[in-house]
Design a protein around this motif. Structure first.
Motif, PDB file in Angstrom:
ATOM      1  N   ASP A   1       0.802  -1.202  -0.085  1.00  0.00           N
ATOM      2  CA  ASP A   1       0.025   0.226  -0.064  1.00  0.00           C
ATOM      3  C   ASP A   1       0.922   1.192   0.002  1.00  0.00           C
ATOM      4  OD1 ASP A   1      -1.832   2.186   0.713  1.00  0.00           O
ATOM      5  OD2 ASP A   1      -2.640   1.197   2.272  1.00  0.00           O
ATOM      6  N   GLU A   2       1.077   1.877  -0.842  1.00  0.00           N
ATOM      7  CA  GLU A   2       1.700   3.158  -1.238  1.00  0.00           C
ATOM      8  C   GLU A   2       1.461   4.243  -0.098  1.00  0.00           C
ATOM      9  OE1 GLU A   2      -0.169   5.919  -4.925  1.00  0.00           O
ATOM     10  OE2 GLU A   2       1.380   4.190  -5.383  1.00  0.00           O
ATOM     11  N   ASN A   3       0.344   4.198   0.657  1.00  0.00           N
ATOM     12  CA  ASN A   3      -0.088   5.177   1.688  1.00  0.00           C
ATOM     13  C   ASN A   3       0.324   4.779   2.775  1.00  0.00           C
ATOM     14  OD1 ASN A   3      -1.500   7.146  -0.302  1.00  0.00           O
ATOM     15  ND2 ASN A   3      -3.041   5.506  -0.472  1.00  0.00           N
ATOM     16  N   ASP A   4       0.930   3.450   3.146  1.00  0.00           N
ATOM     17  CA  ASP A   4       1.301   2.742   4.115  1.00  0.00           C
ATOM     18  C   ASP A   4       2.864   2.381   4.145  1.00  0.00           C
ATOM     19  OD1 ASP A   4       1.837   1.126   6.387  1.00  0.00           O
ATOM     20  OD2 ASP A   4       0.285  -0.224   6.198  1.00  0.00           O
ATOM     21  N   ILE A   5       3.621   3.340   4.745  1.00  0.00           N
ATOM     22  CA  ILE A   5       5.197   3.248   4.589  1.00  0.00           C
ATOM     23  C   ILE A   5       5.634   1.732   4.991  1.00  0.00           C
ATOM     24  CG2 ILE A   5       5.703   4.291   6.728  1.00  0.00           C
ATOM     25  CD1 ILE A   5       7.613   4.415   3.257  1.00  0.00           C
ATOM     26  N   GLU A   6       5.132   1.425   6.201  1.00  0.00           N
ATOM     27  CA  GLU A   6       5.462   0.096   6.856  1.00  0.00           C
ATOM     28  C   GLU A   6       5.162  -1.016   5.726  1.00  0.00           C
ATOM     29  OE1 GLU A   6       5.154  -0.872  11.270  1.00  0.00           O
ATOM     30  OE2 GLU A   6       3.665   0.878  11.079  1.00  0.00           O
ATOM     31  N   SER A   7       3.899  -0.967   5.048  1.00  0.00           N
ATOM     32  CA  SER A   7       3.854  -1.905   4.099  1.00  0.00           C
ATOM     33  C   SER A   7       4.866  -1.811   2.914  1.00  0.00           C
ATOM     34  CB  SER A   7       2.567  -1.614   3.569  1.00  0.00           C
ATOM     35  OG  SER A   7       2.315  -2.493   2.281  1.00  0.00           O
ATOM     36  N   ALA A   8       5.457  -0.526   2.575  1.00  0.00           N
ATOM     37  CA  ALA A   8       6.525  -0.553   1.360  1.00  0.00           C
ATOM     38  C   ALA A   8       7.582  -1.154   2.080  1.00  0.00           C
ATOM     39  CB  ALA A   8       6.724   0.986   1.354  1.00  0.00           C
ATOM     40  N   VAL A   9       8.134  -0.805   3.320  1.00  0.00           N
ATOM     41  CA  VAL A   9       9.309  -1.450   3.948  1.00  0.00           C
ATOM     42  C   VAL A   9       9.391  -3.251   3.976  1.00  0.00           C
ATOM     43  CG1 VAL A   9      10.438  -1.676   6.023  1.00  0.00           C
ATOM     44  CG2 VAL A   9       9.701   0.560   5.277  1.00  0.00           C
ATOM     45  N   THR A  10       8.151  -3.566   4.285  1.00  0.00           N
ATOM     46  CA  THR A  10       7.995  -5.255   4.267  1.00  0.00           C
ATOM     47  C   THR A  10       8.110  -5.782   2.863  1.00  0.00           C
ATOM     48  OG1 THR A  10       6.540  -5.024   6.173  1.00  0.00           O
ATOM     49  CG2 THR A  10       6.446  -6.820   4.896  1.00  0.00           C
ATOM     50  N   TYR A  11       7.552  -4.956   2.000  1.00  0.00           N
ATOM     51  CA  TYR A  11       7.800  -5.221   0.458  1.00  0.00           C
ATOM     52  C   TYR A  11       9.142  -5.311  -0.131  1.00  0.00           C
ATOM     53  CZ  TYR A  11       6.530  -5.705  -4.470  1.00  0.00           C
ATOM     54  OH  TYR A  11       6.539  -5.992  -5.792  1.00  0.00           O
ATOM     55  N   TYR A  12       9.957  -4.048   0.364  1.00  0.00           N
ATOM     56  CA  TYR A  12      11.269  -3.968  -0.052  1.00  0.00           C
ATOM     57  C   TYR A  12      11.897  -5.260   0.204  1.00  0.00           C
ATOM     58  CZ  TYR A  12      16.188  -2.613  -0.068  1.00  0.00           C
ATOM     59  OH  TYR A  12      17.241  -2.466  -0.402  1.00  0.00           O
ATOM     60  N   PHE A  13      11.788  -5.625   1.558  1.00  0.00           N
ATOM     61  CA  PHE A  13      12.536  -6.694   2.129  1.00  0.00           C
ATOM     62  C   PHE A  13      12.275  -7.974   1.610  1.00  0.00           C
ATOM     63  CE2 PHE A  13      14.144  -3.407   5.149  1.00  0.00           C
ATOM     64  CZ  PHE A  13      15.310  -3.450   4.887  1.00  0.00           C
ATOM     65  N   ALA A  14      10.825  -8.268   1.547  1.00  0.00           N
ATOM     66  CA  ALA A  14      10.390  -9.442   0.904  1.00  0.00           C
ATOM     67  C   ALA A  14      10.903  -9.683  -0.545  1.00  0.00           C
ATOM     68  CB  ALA A  14       8.652  -9.500   0.889  1.00  0.00           C
ATOM     69  N   SER A  15      10.906  -8.540  -1.227  1.00  0.00           N
ATOM     70  CA  SER A  15      11.830  -8.765  -2.562  1.00  0.00           C
ATOM     71  C   SER A  15      13.181  -9.011  -2.488  1.00  0.00           C
ATOM     72  CB  SER A  15      11.579  -7.423  -3.181  1.00  0.00           C
ATOM     73  OG  SER A  15      12.199  -7.502  -4.524  1.00  0.00           O
ATOM     74  N   ARG A  16      13.791  -8.411  -1.607  1.00  0.00           N
ATOM     75  CA  ARG A  16      15.196  -8.946  -1.369  1.00  0.00           C
ATOM     76  C   ARG A  16      15.397 -10.312  -1.032  1.00  0.00           C
ATOM     77  NH1 ARG A  16      19.223  -5.784  -3.497  1.00  0.00           N
ATOM     78  NH2 ARG A  16      18.790  -3.592  -3.063  1.00  0.00           N
ATOM     79  N   ILE A  17      14.529 -10.978  -0.331  1.00  0.00           N
ATOM     80  CA  ILE A  17      14.398 -12.416   0.018  1.00  0.00           C
ATOM     81  C   ILE A  17      14.292 -13.143  -1.092  1.00  0.00           C
ATOM     82  CG2 ILE A  17      13.240 -13.966   1.320  1.00  0.00           C
ATOM     83  CD1 ILE A  17      13.120 -11.898   3.778  1.00  0.00           C
TER      84      ILE A  17
END
Length: 138
Positions: free
Chosen positions: A38-54
């Protein structure tokens, strides 16, 4: 035959509907379940970033500003991340610190056959009224 088709449809539906929360532990076994943010939820973006890295894909780029907007500190951090093998992540929550706003995270990486992990902060800044990731931890 009809029963098998119904079961196959139900199994397909159930596996597509499966999601993982932004504050759950993300590992190599479940990172594929983090399919968007959710681009309106910064915590969601942080989780997405690291899930992609994994997952070892390039979709992490969607969760951060364009590389033309990165500070030298962010460029350095991204260069480090490009060399690491991420194996586990947990979003520990948004907080206000002495110098700004952050998301506290736990990260486990693997390098040269060794695992190392710990807590660190993702730095945030406001841009056009929205929080964006300004630096990932190293």
């Amino acid at each position: 035959m009809r029963h098998y088709l119904v079961i196959l449809v139900l199994l397909t539906f159930c596996s597509c509907a499966e999601k993982i929360g932004i504050k759950e532990t993300i590992t190599t076994e479940n990172a594929h379940l983090v399919t968007d943010f959710d681009e309106n939820d910064i915590e969601s973006a942080v989780t997405y970033y690291f899930a992609s890295r994994i997952r070892k894909d390039d979709k992490w780029k969607l969760a951060i500003p364009s590389s033309s907007e990165w500070s030298s500190r962010m460029k350095y951090s991204i260069d480090k991340h490009n060399k690491w093998n991420f194996v586990e992540f947990k979003n520990l929550g948004l907080y206000e610190g002495e110098y700004g706003t952050y998301v506290k995270v736990f990260i486990m990486i693997e390098m040269d056959g060794r695992r190392d992990g710990g807590e660190d902060d993702v730095e945030l800044k406001k841009k056009n009224g929205k929080w964006v990731i300004s630096k990932v931890p190293i």
